[in-house]
Design a protein around this motif. Sequence first.
Motif, PDB file in Angstrom:
ATOM      1  N   MET B  34       2.540   7.484  -9.555  1.00 15.36           N
ATOM      2  CA  MET B  34       2.209   7.439  -8.134  1.00 15.36           C
ATOM      3  C   MET B  34       1.834   8.832  -7.655  1.00 15.36           C
ATOM      4  O   MET B  34       2.274   9.834  -8.211  1.00 15.36           O
ATOM      5  CB  MET B  34       3.378   6.921  -7.301  1.00 15.36           C
ATOM      6  CG  MET B  34       4.532   7.907  -7.200  1.00 15.36           C
ATOM      7  SD  MET B  34       5.760   7.476  -5.965  1.00 15.36           S
ATOM      8  CE  MET B  34       4.978   8.026  -4.470  1.00 15.36           C
ATOM      9  N   ILE B  35       1.004   8.864  -6.617  1.00 15.58           N
ATOM     10  CA  ILE B  35       0.693  10.138  -6.002  1.00 15.58           C
ATOM     11  C   ILE B  35       1.836  10.459  -5.060  1.00 15.58           C
ATOM     12  O   ILE B  35       2.105   9.712  -4.120  1.00 15.58           O
ATOM     13  CB  ILE B  35      -0.619  10.072  -5.214  1.00 15.58           C
ATOM     14  CG1 ILE B  35      -1.786   9.782  -6.154  1.00 15.58           C
ATOM     15  CG2 ILE B  35      -0.856  11.369  -4.472  1.00 15.58           C
ATOM     16  CD1 ILE B  35      -3.087   9.533  -5.443  1.00 15.58           C
ATOM     17  N   PHE B  37       2.743  11.714  -2.255  1.00  8.71           N
ATOM     18  CA  PHE B  37       2.019  12.151  -1.084  1.00  8.71           C
ATOM     19  C   PHE B  37       2.733  13.253  -0.327  1.00  8.71           C
ATOM     20  O   PHE B  37       2.120  14.039   0.382  1.00  8.71           O
ATOM     21  CB  PHE B  37       1.816  10.952  -0.166  1.00  8.71           C
ATOM     22  CG  PHE B  37       0.452  10.911   0.377  1.00  8.71           C
ATOM     23  CD1 PHE B  37      -0.532  10.208  -0.268  1.00  8.71           C
ATOM     24  CD2 PHE B  37       0.131  11.610   1.508  1.00  8.71           C
ATOM     25  CE1 PHE B  37      -1.813  10.206   0.214  1.00  8.71           C
ATOM     26  CE2 PHE B  37      -1.151  11.612   1.990  1.00  8.71           C
ATOM     27  CZ  PHE B  37      -2.128  10.904   1.342  1.00  8.71           C
ATOM     28  N   LEU B 104       3.554   4.114  -2.088  1.00  8.79           N
ATOM     29  CA  LEU B 104       2.516   4.949  -1.487  1.00  8.79           C
ATOM     30  C   LEU B 104       2.726   5.046   0.031  1.00  8.79           C
ATOM     31  O   LEU B 104       2.677   6.127   0.615  1.00  8.79           O
ATOM     32  CB  LEU B 104       1.137   4.378  -1.793  1.00  8.79           C
ATOM     33  CG  LEU B 104       0.008   5.290  -1.339  1.00  8.79           C
ATOM     34  CD1 LEU B 104      -0.167   6.442  -2.299  1.00  8.79           C
ATOM     35  CD2 LEU B 104      -1.274   4.537  -1.168  1.00  8.79           C
ATOM     36  N   ILE B 108       3.675   8.284   2.257  1.00  4.85           N
ATOM     37  CA  ILE B 108       2.962   8.755   3.448  1.00  4.85           C
ATOM     38  C   ILE B 108       3.958   8.911   4.589  1.00  4.85           C
ATOM     39  O   ILE B 108       3.939   9.895   5.328  1.00  4.85           O
ATOM     40  CB  ILE B 108       1.822   7.777   3.817  1.00  4.85           C
ATOM     41  CG1 ILE B 108       0.742   7.802   2.746  1.00  4.85           C
ATOM     42  CG2 ILE B 108       1.234   8.144   5.169  1.00  4.85           C
ATOM     43  CD1 ILE B 108      -0.326   6.754   2.929  1.00  4.85           C
ATOM     44  N   MET B 110       7.094   9.570   4.307  1.00  7.07           N
ATOM     45  CA  MET B 110       7.904  10.747   4.008  1.00  7.07           C
ATOM     46  C   MET B 110       7.157  12.024   4.385  1.00  7.07           C
ATOM     47  O   MET B 110       7.749  12.975   4.893  1.00  7.07           O
ATOM     48  CB  MET B 110       8.215  10.774   2.512  1.00  7.07           C
ATOM     49  CG  MET B 110       9.660  10.801   2.127  1.00  7.07           C
ATOM     50  SD  MET B 110      10.723  11.339   3.414  1.00  7.07           S
ATOM     51  CE  MET B 110      12.272  10.792   2.994  1.00  7.07           C
TER      52      MET B 110
END
Lengths: 275, 314, 468
Positions: B34-35, B37, B104, B108, B110
């Motif tokens: 996962m990215i 973010f 995801l 975002i 967070m």
Amino acid sequence: MSAPILQVRELVMRFGGLTAVNRVSFDAMAGDITAVIGPNGAGKTTVFNLITGFYKPSAGEIILHGPAGQKPLHATVGHRIARSGVARTFQNIRLFPGMTVLENLLVAQHNTLQAATFFGIGAAFGLGRYRQAEREAVALARRWLEATRLLDRADDPAGALPYGAQRRLEIARAMCTNPVLLCLDEPAAGLNPRESEELAELIRLIRDGGCSILLIEHDMGVVMRISDRVVVLDHGQKIADGTPAEVRADQRVISAYLGEGDEDDAPSVPAEGAA
Amino acid sequence: MAYALQQLINGVALGMIYGLIAVGYTMVYGIIGMINFAHGDIFMVGAFVSLISFVLLSAGGWAAGPGAVLLVLLVSMAITALYGWSVERIAYRPLRGSFRLAPLISAIGMSIVLQNFVQVSQGARAKPIEPIIQGSVELWHGNGFSVSLSTMQIVIVVVTLAVLAIFTWLVTSTKLGRAMRACEQDRKMAGLLGIDTDRTISITFVIGAALAAVAGTLYLLRYGLADFFMGFIVGVKAFTAAVLGGVGSLPGALLGGLLIGLIETLWSAYAGQDMFLLRELNPAYKDVAAFAILIATLIFLPSGLLGRAEVEKV
Amino acid sequence: MSGARLPEGPHLGGVPHNDDGVPAPGEMGGIPRGPEAPAPRPPLVHALRDAGLAALVALGLFVPLVGLRTDVGPSGGGLILRTRWADVAILVGIVFAGRLAMNLWSSLRPAGRPRTARRTAQLARIGTFVAPLFLAFAVLMPLLPWTTRYGLDLGVLVLTYVMLGWGLNIVVGLAGLLDLGYVAFYAVGAYTYALLSTTYGLSFWVCLPLAGIFAAFAGMLLGFPVLRLRGDYLAIVTLAFGEIIRVVLLNWVSLTGGPNGISGIPRPSFFGLSFSAGGGPGSFADFFGLEPSPTHRAVFLYYLILVLALLTNWVTLRLRRQPLGRAWEALREDEIACRALGINVTNTKLTAFAIGAMFGGFAGAFFATRQAFVSPESFTFIESAIILAIVVLGGLGSQLGVAIAALVLIGGFEAFRDFEEYRMLVFGAAMVVIMVWRPRGLVSSRKPSVALGERKAISGDLVGGGHG
């Protein structure tokens, strides 16, 4: 029986330095069940992916003799191959699990339906011609649901079906594209003997309906029972080609399966239910 | 020529900072796919913790010497690592193995939380800090131009290389590194083989955050400013660096960082100058340049410069 | 804030399974995590220990950033420090209490019951009643006697986000293409109207379809390069695309006015009747013989966005039952299978991007005419994040869920207007909490588009999330 439906000529596929398929040629006759067998890693699925357009061959030709004349599949983009009459199933089932069984079968008729909607424009306004087309699509779906004994599960999500039913649904879905050639990638994998038997029955039924069949299978019982012709691959090369009886007697086939003098190839003895 | 060389040096220094952050993206992407973010904001937190530590030290009358910088670096790494750990624990771990988009969105969220937490607790205004590391070495001098290497740039390069050397040793030669690589290959299997995958993932976040803290500290020292929003754009650029270098590849992250740093610096330096086509370029578009590289990389070179190519499985 | 909040559902038993505490920055008093296997119920000692550890972590998090506040000194020179230990103590106390309450609550509560198919069906049935109620309320809202001007404006705001959510739902919810740059199309629509009306004097009704068309083109422009991308890569590229559009708007001063934006955008008219405040000949009030009132325009704008939103919904529902909509959903479920069935994946993706973008463009034109002013500031990444959050929190593909999520998020956001600086903090925290609580969103079940017999809702666990 006489005319070929599919001709594979000198097919080569390289992945980097690895030659997965090396100058393979064979014909599949119209109205026949042609099986492609071979030990693990022999290049069977690669051949399938080449025929159905998921890979582009490094060299060689694949010619489909469809209802619209000759079609060079090696030079056709993926989704157009399906439109020219080649349908396939996948070794690890690929359904649309969150959609119902019926929806799965309607998605398979996307192109016919889409044409009837004037590419989406007419459909938005609920034109009569689309309704008619959808009724016909549902009727075709119903026919294949009956053939695969899934009619009572039509409104259940595909992902909730038991494994064997999912296999049958995948075949039904492929048949809803009205193919002239159906490519089955290990359809009996994971089925119990009774289910395999039913599957063989279903495949024969499809063949008798006029659709030619190309089959990858590990279950030798199924292969030997239903195939009209068997092509044997090993290490990306064709080592035998003939009737089931001929192939069974071929010395090279036997040694390929027993892994004679070969270190890197796990011996996989042809046996009932080997999958 | 002298100007170009100077810009090259500036670009490398900036690129090192991007590289440090990019390593965090690459590690997390490698291990849980996962990215992260919020990673850019973790970098921002690192810069803030350093800023506060510096102010605290100077209020306590400590001389701003190398010892103080090292101390601040360590404090920032520790606190920021705690933030990294907490973010994973609160927002990502409960969503492990869950619906694909959930982590995801949670990430975002967070990122928004971290930004606004710092905005609320430290104020919205950009915080300036007096230069701590000063001085420079003149490398070359002539016809009106000179090329100099500031002490700050030396520090950036030395610290980055030192930190990355330690990190590389950690990943390649320790038991922990082996566990991390195993989780990257196949998390389920690693779990079956007795690796505590949750713990390994937590440590990955901790290390990534500590590296981001180093980047944050260096960035603060170099540019003398910190604000709550700084993590977004730097984060996107660092992510671009990770993608450009090849996600999953650690040398790639550094290489990507250097390239992005160079491109950005050279764009700022040359766009709009009265030469050839350059006058058509607008220096304000340096961020667009970075984004355009990101898009172009993903389209033409999806596995990056040093990444492994993936074959589509059917 | 959410210290004692406990999640439901199978994903989150909420039973702490080991002794490291969950720290929580700020208001996020402690969000429970979902252990894979239920662990033994912690006794009081364990709960205390766990909460203590959480408090310790919180202490570490809050001491520097909350306890030590830096401010620019009065002389403008160096930063000065201010300590706020009391705040730290309060926050740490909240974390401790929240974590403790959570631990105790989870040890008392029976294990989470699994979400059965029956419950999914029940929820779906409730949905069929709730949707018409919502619609009736939305239609009647401006006519209700106790609706204030503020309420009306809030309604317009919520409906704008409902429309954006529904538009993005086509891309993300149906086609499964993760788009983090949706605000770009909103911006294209807004600037299209702003520029065409101020430069060429075109009316809103001419510009509205043009805004949609331009946005759809922008959608295809984005769609082409990203066709092959998957997963989070797609998300990050769409994010970059959105930022590029914003930076261009910001810097192309000769066309867009740069950071100053475009002002003096004409307001819409009602079949040629203007809503001028002074009344006068040719105005709406004059024509209908009403007392001129600024409320007329507000009511008109309200109904305008309601109609636009319902149009979005109608088209989406319609398309879902058509081959195109089914192909979108099939694409979300399995792209490779789609290709094998002869579906042109490229075109299918592009139409999803284009149609989703078109509605974003409509909403943008509405935004421009409502504000009479546009500037790049309105089209930041955070807008895209909010719209995506609405879609995912509402439940991918669920029209009702998206509407509820927009109402909850935007309405809730407004409720915090008196705590301006905490708004975004709470907003972000809510995003995390809702995701952890219900990863598939509020309404996760899917309704089949066609059936032989009864249409049974499909549990969200089976529905794919798309690859991109």
